[in-house]
Structure formats: C-alpha cells, structure tokens
Design an enzyme around this catalytic site. Structure first.
Site, short mmCIF file in Angstrom:
data_model
loop_
_atom_site.label_atom_id
_atom_site.label_comp_id
_atom_site.label_asym_id
_atom_site.label_seq_id
_atom_site.Cartn_x
_atom_site.Cartn_y
_atom_site.Cartn_z
N LYS A 92 0.78 -1.13 -0.08
CA LYS A 92 -0.04 -0.07 0.08
C LYS A 92 0.79 1.26 -0.10
CE LYS A 92 -4.01 1.49 2.75
NZ LYS A 92 -4.95 1.32 3.94
N SER A 108 -9.98 1.38 3.01
CA SER A 108 -8.99 1.97 2.31
C SER A 108 -7.94 1.36 1.27
CB SER A 108 -8.26 3.14 2.88
OG SER A 108 -7.36 2.60 3.98
N SER A 125 -9.66 -1.43 7.23
CA SER A 125 -9.23 -1.32 5.79
C SER A 125 -8.65 -2.32 5.00
CB SER A 125 -8.28 -0.08 5.71
OG SER A 125 -8.96 1.07 5.73
N1 GLN Z 1 -12.95 3.22 6.53
C1 GLN Z 1 -12.47 3.58 7.90
C2 GLN Z 1 -12.00 5.13 8.08
O1 GLN Z 1 -12.40 5.65 7.02
C3 GLN Z 1 -11.22 2.64 8.23
C4 GLN Z 1 -10.17 3.23 7.38
C5 GLN Z 1 -8.82 2.33 7.79
O2 GLN Z 1 -9.04 1.08 8.29
N2 GLN Z 1 -7.65 2.83 7.50
O3 GLN Z 1 -11.69 5.54 9.01
#
Ligand code: GLN
Length: 489
Positions: free
Chosen positions: A79, A154, A178
């Site tokens: 990532k 994400s 994510s």
């Molecule tokens: N969707 C969640 C957020 O927007 C989790 C994101 C993540 O795990 N990085 O905070």
C-alpha cells in the site's frame, strides 16, 4: 499453470529450484498489470525498474547456491502508505506529492529479505481515510470482479491487486477495517493481525492506537506465509511486541479446530445485513460444526451500538495530531505564500482532500479544551468497555464469527455524498481495532452476480493463528478465491 493463478509458495519453490527465474515471474506480473491496470487503477506507482533489478538479484542468489528466502522471486504489492526508499510514497494524497522516503518500512525490508519483489505501490483512500478507494488524489480504483463497483477501502488497490492476479500477496493497513472490508469486496482473504504483532516502522500514521499492517492473499497458505515473514519484534516501533510468534504456516497446514467454541453475535445478525452475507455466516457455521466446533451465541451489544461513534472520535483525534506534520515545509507539495502562516494554510487547504479535512476538523474539535472531556475522554471510556465486552465474550468462546461489512460492494459514486453511510461500511470491523484484536476476512464464494461473499473471524489478542486454522477449514469447503479477470461493466 498461468502466472496469475499461482500462489506465492509455488512461485517461490519454482524460483528456488531454478525452474522459473525471478525475472520471469516479475515480468509476468508486470504484463498482467499492464493489461488490466487501465481498467482497475489499483496502483499509484509501478516499480518496474527496481523490481527487475531486485529479481535479477534473487536469480543471482539462486545461481550461486544461496538460500533466496521463503518468498523467492514472489511479486508483491504494498500500500502506498508504506515507505519505499527512493520511490514516491503518496498516501493517495496531493500533499505528499512526489515525496521519496529516505528509508524502507520494516515490512518492506522483511519482504525483500525473504526474497519478495515489490512491483507496485497500491492505490488507497487519502491517508487511509475511507471505505471505497474513491478518496484518492490519483482517481478511484475499480473492483476487479465488477468494474462499475468500488473495491472497498482504504486498501482497495492492494485487495484488487491480489484479486486480479497482479500478485499472490499484497500488504494493506487496517485502522478500522481497511484490510478486511476491501478483502470482502474484492473476494480475497485478508488478515488484520493483533495490535503490536507487525512493525509499523515506516508506515505513515493515521491513528496510531489502531493502525496495523497485514496481508491479502488468494489462499490461506499464502496469508500464513506472509505472516511468518512480517510478524516479528522491531525495536523501532515501540508498540511492537517482543512475544514469540507462532508458525502460521503450521496452523494453515494442520488446522486443529476440533473442540473450538465459535461465537455467533446476535446483534450483528439482527441489524441491516445483505441476505447473501447472512447465508454465508450460516454456511460457515455449519462447516465449522461438521469439523467438530460448537456454536455459542454471544452478545456484543455495546460494540454494536457505540463502536462506530467511538471510533469516529478517537481516529480523527489521533489523525489530527499525526497529520499536523504535513505543512509544506518538510515533505512534498508546497503552496508558496508571503508569510509562513499563510504558507501553511494554503498548502494544507489545497494539499488535503475533503474527507481528510473533515477528519482533521472533527479531531481538532473533539480535542479542544471544553470539548475534550465531553467527547475524547468519553470515547476512551467507551473504548475500554468495548475491550471488556470482547474479553467477556472470549471467556465462553475461542473465536467469533461475524460479518465483515453489511453489504456487497456498492457502485462507484453511490456513497460519495453521504459520509455517514460510507462510515457504516465498517460498523462490524471497527470494534475489532478498538479492542486491538486480530480479525480475518475469509472468502466464502461468488454469488450468481459474480460478487463475492465472505465472513469475518475474530480471536483474542495474540491468537491470530486460530484465525488461520479456522480459515483453512473454511477454505477447504468453499475453495480458494478465483482470480478475477477484470470484471464486466
Ligand atoms: N473506513 C474507516 C475510516 O475511514 C477505516 C479506515 C482504515 O481502516 N484505514 O476511517
């Protein structure tokens, strides 16, 4: 067998035996990327040159009789919030621009030491804030099982890379879901380890008390292999535990689930949940029962009611502090201005996207004097209760079985104007981060529409291997995730 269908261990053993060269494996990966990337946009940077050089180095090791490592010549994707020396690391943001870190993240070092070859940096929601990979400065990524839909987020680019057969293993980070939610949306397995299991040195921080790195893969064996490589103590991350790590691969190859008590969460099956995902839970439960597990009902009432609001106070609070360092002075993009304060303001105003600004504002607000007690401190107390609630549940069960997300992958654009509905996508995954527990998305099949289903398994802290064991049993019944061919429109 075609490259994209091979798992990491078969690539590594073919390379080690000299049957396939690492350069050939990496070239096959780059070809696959070249043919599908125009449709998927799963990668922000393709590291063609560095990958081919690295592959040649691995081939040199094989030729000279050195052990090239358990991931010899295996193409992988990380990532784009994990630092790669001399290769831009954008976090999906304009503000980092073409910032090139002067060092590699610990997981990058560990992967390379094991012989893996990083072929690309994956697309992501800006600073890992989002559930659809639509909040990326580099444009949205697509779901390889249906390109009109989001890959989740994400870490959507990493999940899509594994599903589309760019690579057998990809790394993501999980702060509130994510890894697990995009794994579910793209139809691959994905593991968020226990907080403190994997070093975060060189991971750009979002919410430091929640962030954790973990693997995506198309087989439980590959998830286990990746975990054996990346989970070790690292003194450079003070939260990374000294505990001895189990062998995850042994867990995958000889799963001992007989006699395990599996918790089914009442509240999570009552709430809004796609019928196909409810069926997946039921199907998985009967697979586990036929392997000698017992089903027990557990309650996670507080996590179900307060997990989401609690997370959306704590995560933005930590993010507002972590992201203060991006001011146009030390990293990446700068908007010139006559004085320093307006330089900060202009740089941050045009460098960050809407969602990141929303989080910074929320976080700054809940930490401000006068509101700190009412919001931040209260959220910390709620977090403690959520931890205690899980601990209580784990007194009567060994593993919890629950959904990953309430819905199948949604269409691009559908939730973009509705942040709260977007946040709801993580309602089942966030409590697991708040409690620091390991959680895993396990693929359970494709619907007639071609969209994937899955379940989430959660274990007590440091019992990540139990997840691998249960997942191996589930995979035996439902099969490995098939490679996605780039999806119909
Ligand atoms: N969707 C969640 C957020 O927007 C989790 C994101 C993540 O795990 N990085 O905070």
């Amino acid at each position: 067998m075609r490259y994209e269908q091979m798992d990491a261990s078969s690539i590594a053993s073919a390379v080690t035996r000299g049957e396939v060269s690492a350069v050939e494996a990496v070239s096959a990966s780059l070809d696959r990327i070249g043919s599908l990337e125009p449709r998927l946009n799963a990668l922000i940077t393709v590291m063609e040159e560095r990958a081919l050089e690295r592959a040649a180095y691995v081939d040199g090791q094989v030729a000279s009789g050195c052990d090239p490592g358990p991931l010899a010549g295996v193409p992988v994707v990380v990532k784009d919030n994990m630092c790669t020396r001399g290769v831009r690391t954008t976090c999906g943001s304009r503000i980092l621009g073409d910032w090139e870190p002067p060092y590699d993240a610990a997981v990058v070092e560990l992967f390379e030491k094991a012989g893996a070859v990083i072929v690309g940096k994956s697309n992501m929601d800006e600073f890992a804030m989002g559930s659809s990979t639509e909040h990326s400065y580099f444009g949205p990524a697509s779901n390889p099982r249906d390109i009109s839909r989001v890959p989740g987020g994400s870490s959507g680019g990493s999940a899509a890379s594994a599903a589309a057969g760019y690579v057998p293993i990809a790394l993501g980070s999980d702060t509130g879901g994510s890894i697990r939610q995009p794994a579910a949306f793209c139809g691959v397995h994905g593991l968020k380890p226990t907080y403190g299991m994997v070093s975060r040195w060189g991971l750009v921080a979002f919410a430091s008390s929640l962030d954790q790195i973990g693997p995506f893969g198309r087989s439980v064996g590959d998830i286990a292999l990746a975990m054996d490589v990346i989970s070790s103590h690292d003194p450079r991350d003070s939260t990374c535990s000294r505990r001895e790590r189990p062998s995850f691969r042994d867990g995958a190859s000889s799963p001992a689930v007989k006699g395990m008590r599996i918790g089914i969460v009442r509240e999570f099956l009552e709430g809004p949940l796609d019928p196909s995902l409810k069926r997946s839970i039921e199907g998985t439960a009967s697979v586990l029962v036929s392997s000698g597990c017992a089903m027990v009902e557990v309650s996670l009432e507080e996590s179900a009611s307060f997990g989401l609001p609690c997370y959306y106070i704590i995560a933005p609070a930590e993010a507002s502090s972590n992201l203060a360092r991006f001011d146009g002075v030390r990293y990446g993009f700068r908007e010139e201005a006559p004085d320093l304060v307006s330089q900060f303001t202009r740089t941050r105003s045009s460098g960050f996207g809407e969602e990141v600004k929303r989080r910074i504002l929320t976080g700054t607000f809940v930490l401000s004097s006068g509101y700190y007690d009412a919001y931040y401190l209260t959220a910390l107390k709620v977090r403690k209760r959520i931890c205690e609630e899980f601990d209580r549940a784990f007194r009567s069960v060994d593993v919890i079985l629950m959904p990953v997300a309430p819905s199948l992958p949604f269409r691009k654009g559908d939730l973009l104007d509705d942040p709260i509905s977007m946040y709801m996508s993580d309602v089942f995954t966030l409590p697991v981060n708040l409690a620091g527990l390991p959680g895993m998305t396990v693929f359970t099949g494709l619907e007639p529409s071609g969209l994937p289903t899955s379940v989430q398994l959660v274990a007590p802290r440091w019992q990540d291997r139990r997840l691998i064991e249960c997942a191996a049993v589930i995979e035996e019944r439902f099969g490995c995730p098939p490679v996605a061919e780039g999806g119909a429109l």
